[in-house]
Design a protein around this motif. Sequence first.
Motif, PDB file in Angstrom:
ATOM      1  N   ILE A   1       1.815   6.982  -6.731  1.00  0.00           N
ATOM      2  CA  ILE A   1       0.832   7.984  -7.158  1.00  0.00           C
ATOM      3  C   ILE A   1       1.387   9.389  -6.922  1.00  0.00           C
ATOM      4  O   ILE A   1       1.267  10.279  -7.777  1.00  0.00           O
TER       5      ILE A   1
ATOM      6  N   ARG B   1      -3.838  -0.480 -12.136  1.00  0.00           N
ATOM      7  CA  ARG B   1      -5.142   0.192 -12.133  1.00  0.00           C
ATOM      8  C   ARG B   1      -5.103   1.504 -11.343  1.00  0.00           C
ATOM      9  O   ARG B   1      -5.729   2.490 -11.747  1.00  0.00           O
ATOM     10  N   ARG B   2      -4.345   1.543 -10.267  1.00  0.00           N
ATOM     11  CA  ARG B   2      -4.393   2.702  -9.369  1.00  0.00           C
ATOM     12  C   ARG B   2      -3.370   3.786  -9.705  1.00  0.00           C
ATOM     13  O   ARG B   2      -3.597   4.952  -9.385  1.00  0.00           O
ATOM     14  N   ILE B   3      -2.275   3.417 -10.313  1.00  0.00           N
ATOM     15  CA  ILE B   3      -1.223   4.396 -10.585  1.00  0.00           C
ATOM     16  C   ILE B   3      -1.511   5.117 -11.896  1.00  0.00           C
ATOM     17  O   ILE B   3      -1.697   4.465 -12.938  1.00  0.00           O
ATOM     18  N   PRO B   4      -1.556   6.442 -11.916  1.00  0.00           N
ATOM     19  CA  PRO B   4      -1.956   7.201 -13.110  1.00  0.00           C
ATOM     20  C   PRO B   4      -0.809   7.448 -14.094  1.00  0.00           C
ATOM     21  O   PRO B   4      -0.576   8.571 -14.542  1.00  0.00           O
TER      22      PRO B   4
ATOM     23  N   GLU C   1       0.830  -1.204   0.000  1.00  0.00           N
ATOM     24  CA  GLU C   1       0.000   0.000   0.000  1.00  0.00           C
ATOM     25  C   GLU C   1       0.869   1.261   0.000  1.00  0.00           C
ATOM     26  O   GLU C   1       0.568   2.236  -0.696  1.00  0.00           O
TER      27      GLU C   1
ATOM     28  N   LEU D   1      -3.589  -4.395  -9.391  1.00  0.00           N
ATOM     29  CA  LEU D   1      -3.946  -3.244  -8.559  1.00  0.00           C
ATOM     30  C   LEU D   1      -3.015  -2.064  -8.821  1.00  0.00           C
ATOM     31  O   LEU D   1      -3.464  -0.915  -8.936  1.00  0.00           O
ATOM     32  N   ALA D   2      -1.726  -2.349  -8.925  1.00  0.00           N
ATOM     33  CA  ALA D   2      -0.769  -1.280  -9.182  1.00  0.00           C
ATOM     34  C   ALA D   2      -1.056  -0.599 -10.511  1.00  0.00           C
ATOM     35  O   ALA D   2      -1.070   0.637 -10.607  1.00  0.00           O
TER      36      ALA D   2
ATOM     37  N   ILE E   1       2.113   1.871  -3.487  1.00  0.00           N
ATOM     38  CA  ILE E   1       1.106   2.464  -4.373  1.00  0.00           C
ATOM     39  C   ILE E   1       0.947   3.952  -4.069  1.00  0.00           C
ATOM     40  O   ILE E   1       0.924   4.794  -4.983  1.00  0.00           O
ATOM     41  N   GLU E   2       0.853   4.289  -2.800  1.00  0.00           N
ATOM     42  CA  GLU E   2       0.683   5.700  -2.431  1.00  0.00           C
ATOM     43  C   GLU E   2       1.885   6.536  -2.851  1.00  0.00           C
ATOM     44  O   GLU E   2       1.732   7.651  -3.373  1.00  0.00           O
TER      45      GLU E   2
END
Length: 316
Positions: free
Chosen positions: A177, A204-207, A170, A201-202, A173-174
């Motif tokens: 981002i 999908r969540r990282i822009p 987590e 997940l990585a 990921i934060e």
Amino acid sequence: MQTKITARLQELLRRPELLVMSGGFSPLHARMSEVLGYEAFFMSGSQVAAYVYGYPDVGLLGLSEMVESVRRLTVACNIPIFADADTGYGNAVNVYHTVQAYIRAGAAGLHIEDQDAPKKSGTHAGRRLISREEAIGKYKAAVAAKKELDADFVICARCDSVGSEGGSFEDAIERSITYVNEGGVDVIWVNTLRTREEIALACRRIPAPVIAPYYGVRPSPTFEEFQKLGAAAVLYPSLTTANGLQATWELLHEFKERGPVVLEEWNKKAEANKWGMVPRTHDPLLPAEKILRIEDEFIPKDLQRDYKGTFGHDRH
């Protein structure tokens, strides 16, 4: 008009299809990768340390050694070189200088880790991270440095939180981002992902495009799986070295035990392989024909070498 090498790497990382990068340290391996159709080559710091200097990957190499390694690769092939820049070799000021040095050496992009210095191998124990604030400042410096020389140059932030001291998926990921939104990096490499779910997940969540090598239980995802999971690229830092080193290990043992007959056996095995023997002394891996053309065009005829009448003219 030919696409600039930095813009080419940007395109490869942002297209829908997965980019597969072979990796290593050697100009010959980079050219071999190009000849065989790989679209980019990853210069691995661990492989430069091991094969060029005989060091483990513990932050012993500096900027000048790595820049020279970049230059050797970019001279040898025409595909983009994505290069390891460790932690940037210091603070944000050093990072700024590092990025511009890599650009001048011909790299298409680089990655900088958020590890504390001296860094540790990205797959070994003992990794420790710098603060998010310091990392963001370093990535901002990297982006500013590339904009001054080549805005298309790829800046990748490698987040090592997974498996580091006090780190977590987590947190990775934060951080990633934040590295995109505040640091302005082009690409994220989330290191040591261990499940397919983490990769998905990585991504999908990282822009931003995500480089997502897999370090979990075997078997590894296939290329098709990596693409379905959302990865922009996957790289194999020791693809051109590890298996070759194992072969050398075996050959040296056998040669010591049984002598020159071993070389004959290895050559026969290579000749029987469906890809045949590696062209060791001539095109397409070594530009022998080009050198002959230059000699023929620019060296006076009475000074040119006698290739047909000397030993080796019929050898490859």
